[in-house]
Design an enzyme around this catalytic site. Structure first.
Site, PDB file in Angstrom:
ATOM      1  N   ASP A  51     -10.004   8.068   1.337  1.00 53.02           N
ATOM      2  CA  ASP A  51      -8.874   8.345   0.471  1.00 53.02           C
ATOM      3  C   ASP A  51      -8.761   9.876   0.367  1.00 53.02           C
ATOM      4  O   ASP A  51      -9.743  10.598   0.586  1.00 53.02           O
ATOM      5  CB  ASP A  51      -9.126   7.737  -0.906  1.00 53.02           C
ATOM      6  CG  ASP A  51      -8.147   8.222  -1.948  1.00 53.02           C
ATOM      7  OD1 ASP A  51      -6.937   8.069  -1.740  1.00 53.02           O
ATOM      8  OD2 ASP A  51      -8.607   8.789  -2.966  1.00 53.02           O
ATOM      9  N   LEU A  52      -7.585  10.369   0.014  1.00 54.68           N
ATOM     10  CA  LEU A  52      -7.398  11.821  -0.104  1.00 54.68           C
ATOM     11  C   LEU A  52      -7.518  12.304  -1.552  1.00 54.68           C
ATOM     12  O   LEU A  52      -8.538  12.831  -1.954  1.00 54.68           O
ATOM     13  CB  LEU A  52      -6.044  12.227   0.485  1.00 54.68           C
ATOM     14  CG  LEU A  52      -5.933  12.180   2.015  1.00 54.68           C
ATOM     15  CD1 LEU A  52      -4.517  12.503   2.474  1.00 54.68           C
ATOM     16  CD2 LEU A  52      -6.931  13.139   2.654  1.00 54.68           C
ATOM     17  N   ASP A  53      -6.471  12.105  -2.346  1.00 57.49           N
ATOM     18  CA  ASP A  53      -6.428  12.679  -3.694  1.00 57.49           C
ATOM     19  C   ASP A  53      -7.518  12.096  -4.585  1.00 57.49           C
ATOM     20  O   ASP A  53      -7.653  10.882  -4.714  1.00 57.49           O
ATOM     21  CB  ASP A  53      -5.055  12.429  -4.322  1.00 57.49           C
ATOM     22  CG  ASP A  53      -3.956  13.109  -3.536  1.00 57.49           C
ATOM     23  OD1 ASP A  53      -3.799  14.333  -3.676  1.00 57.49           O
ATOM     24  OD2 ASP A  53      -3.280  12.415  -2.754  1.00 57.49           O
ATOM     25  N   THR A  92      -4.648   6.401   2.655  1.00 57.66           N
ATOM     26  CA  THR A  92      -4.077   7.088   1.505  1.00 57.66           C
ATOM     27  C   THR A  92      -2.859   6.376   0.933  1.00 57.66           C
ATOM     28  O   THR A  92      -2.227   5.550   1.600  1.00 57.66           O
ATOM     29  CB  THR A  92      -3.686   8.530   1.915  1.00 57.66           C
ATOM     30  OG1 THR A  92      -3.140   9.221   0.795  1.00 57.66           O
ATOM     31  CG2 THR A  92      -2.667   8.522   3.035  1.00 57.66           C
ATOM     32  N   GLY A  93      -2.530   6.719  -0.291  1.00 52.72           N
ATOM     33  CA  GLY A  93      -1.273   6.280  -0.876  1.00 52.72           C
ATOM     34  C   GLY A  93      -0.118   7.166  -0.459  1.00 52.72           C
ATOM     35  O   GLY A  93       1.043   6.834  -0.700  1.00 52.72           O
ATOM     36  N   LYS A  97      -4.907  -1.063   1.154  1.00 52.73           N
ATOM     37  CA  LYS A  97      -5.699  -0.211   2.036  1.00 52.73           C
ATOM     38  C   LYS A  97      -6.734  -1.044   2.797  1.00 52.73           C
ATOM     39  O   LYS A  97      -6.948  -0.848   3.995  1.00 52.73           O
ATOM     40  CB  LYS A  97      -6.400   0.884   1.227  1.00 52.73           C
ATOM     41  CG  LYS A  97      -5.469   1.925   0.642  1.00 52.73           C
ATOM     42  CD  LYS A  97      -6.271   3.022  -0.059  1.00 52.73           C
ATOM     43  CE  LYS A  97      -5.381   4.137  -0.562  1.00 52.73           C
ATOM     44  NZ  LYS A  97      -6.140   5.272  -1.129  1.00 52.73           N
ATOM     45  N   ASP A 127     -11.544   6.666  -5.072  1.00 50.48           N
ATOM     46  CA  ASP A 127     -11.714   6.992  -6.493  1.00 50.48           C
ATOM     47  C   ASP A 127     -10.803   6.216  -7.433  1.00 50.48           C
ATOM     48  O   ASP A 127     -10.989   6.259  -8.643  1.00 50.48           O
ATOM     49  CB  ASP A 127     -11.467   8.491  -6.727  1.00 50.48           C
ATOM     50  CG  ASP A 127      -9.981   8.820  -6.721  1.00 50.48           C
ATOM     51  OD1 ASP A 127      -9.322   8.598  -5.676  1.00 50.48           O
ATOM     52  OD2 ASP A 127      -9.471   9.269  -7.760  1.00 50.48           O
ATOM     53  N   ASN A 179      -6.267   1.718  -6.259  1.00 48.67           N
ATOM     54  CA  ASN A 179      -5.738   1.361  -4.947  1.00 48.67           C
ATOM     55  C   ASN A 179      -6.777   1.486  -3.841  1.00 48.67           C
ATOM     56  O   ASN A 179      -6.494   1.143  -2.686  1.00 48.67           O
ATOM     57  CB  ASN A 179      -4.497   2.207  -4.609  1.00 48.67           C
ATOM     58  CG  ASN A 179      -4.769   3.697  -4.592  1.00 48.67           C
ATOM     59  OD1 ASN A 179      -5.740   4.181  -5.190  1.00 48.67           O
ATOM     60  ND2 ASN A 179      -3.922   4.450  -3.906  1.00 48.67           N
TER      61      ASN A 179
END
Length: 273
Positions: free
Chosen positions: A9-11, A43-44, A200, A223, A226
Site C-alpha cells: 500500500d502507499l499512503d 493502492t487506492g 486489493k 495500514d 482497504n
C-alpha cells in the site's frame, strides 16, 4: 519462509507523512528485487497519481489501483483487467450524494474529477504542483458530475470525504446496503465506493496466480481498512504501527509506524536474511 512477492500500500504505509519513500525502504526493496522478488504497488490511488513512486522504485510490474478495481500496465500504458462501476450505479450514487454535503471525487479512465474546491483538493493540487510535469496526476474541475458520467469511457470509483465521520459512516453504510456497492475506508475521513467484489486482496491474488504463485508467496504491507483483504490473504500480512486496531487484528506482524524503518527491517528479516 522466503517470499517471492512484496505488495505495498502507499499512503500511510510505504509513504511517510510527506509522501516520500524512506531511503531505508528503497534500499531494502532494491536488494529484494535483485534477489528475484517481484514488487507491486497495491493502492487506492488512481494510476495517474502513482507515477512518482512507481518511477522512484523503478518497477516493471503492473499496479493494482483503486482498491483492486483494475490492474494497470505502466510500460504498456493499458488496463490489463478491471471491474468498473456501471453508468446506472454511478448516476444513482451521484443522486444520493447531491442530497448531502459530503465531498466527493469521481475517478474515470484517465483522470480524477472534482466539483468543489476544498482543503483536501488544495493539498492534492499543491502536491501535484511540486512534482515534475510528467509525474503530475490528472485532476479536472467539472461543473456537473452527471454530465461527466455520460462522457466517461470508464468509471473506476468515487472517493467520498467528510470530517463528520458519523455522517460519512451512515451514508456509506446505506449505500452498501441499498445499492450493493463496496464501501471501504481508505483514510481516517475517506470512504471509497466501487463495484461490489473489488478488493486489493482479490486483484492481488488474481495477478499472483497468473504468475504461477499463490498468496502464500506474498508479503503484504498496509495500514487501513482497504488493506485488510490483502493482509489477511497474504503469506505474511504486515500492518504498520499507525494502523487502526481492527487492521492490526488481521495481520501476522506489526511493525513501527510509517516514519520509522520498519519496512526495511521486516524485508531484511523475512526475505534477505
Amino acid at each position: 519462509m522466503s517470499y517471492r512477492v512484496l505488495a505495498f500500500d502507499l499512503d500511510g504505509t510505504l509513504l511517510d507523512p510527506d509522501k516520500h519513500i524512506l531511503q531505508e525502504s528503497l534500499d531494502a526493496i532494491r536488494e529484494a528485487r535483485r534477489a528475484g522478488v517481484q514488487v507491486l504497488i497495491v493502492t487506492g490511488r488512481h494510476h495517474v497519481a502513482i507515477h512518482p513512486f512507481y518511477q522512484t522504485l523503478q518497477l516493471d510490474t503492473p499496479a493494482i489501483c483503486c482498491n483492486g478495481t483494475y490492474l494497470y500496465d505502466y510500460p504498456g500504458k493499458k488496463v490489463l483487467s478491471a471491474d468498473p462501476m456501471s453508468v446506472s450505479e454511478s448516476r444513482q450514487l451521484l443522486e444520493r450524494l447531491a442530497q448531502t454535503d459530503i465531498e466527493h471525487l469521481m475517478y474515470i479512465s484517465d483522470a480524477m474529477l472534482y466539483h468543489t474546491d476544498s482543503s483536501t483538493i488544495e493539498r492534492t493540487l499543491n502536491w501535484s504542483a511540486s512534482l515534475p510535469e510528467h509525474q503530475r496526476p490528472v485532476m479536472r474541475k467539472v461543473n456537473n458530475f452527471l454530465d461527466e458520467v455520460d462522457r466517461a469511457d470508464t468509471i473506476w470509483k468515487f472517493a467520498t470525504c467528510s470530517d463528520d465521520l458519523n455522517k460519512l459512516r451512515e451514508f456509506t453504510d446505506a449505500v452498501e446496503a441499498d445499492m450493493g456497492l463496496s464501501c471501504e475506508w481508505s483514510w481516517i475521513n475517506q470512504v471509497d465506493i466501487a463495484r461490489k467484489g473489488n478488493s486489493k486482496g482479490r486483484r492481488l491474488q488474481e495477478w499472483v496466480e497468473s504468475q504461477g504463485m499463490t498468496m502464500k508467496d506474498v508479503m503484504a504491507f498496509g495500514d487501513n481498512h482497504n488493506d485488510i483483504s490483502m493482509l489477511s490473504a497474504a503469506g505474511l500480512g504486515v500492518a504498520m504501527g499507525n494502523a487502526a486496531d481492527e487492521v492490526k487484528a488481521h495481520a501476522d506482524l506489526i511493525i513501527p509506524d510509517n516514519t520509522q524503518p520498519g519496512i526495511a527491517q521486516a524485508i531484511r528479516r523475512h526475505i534477505l536474511s
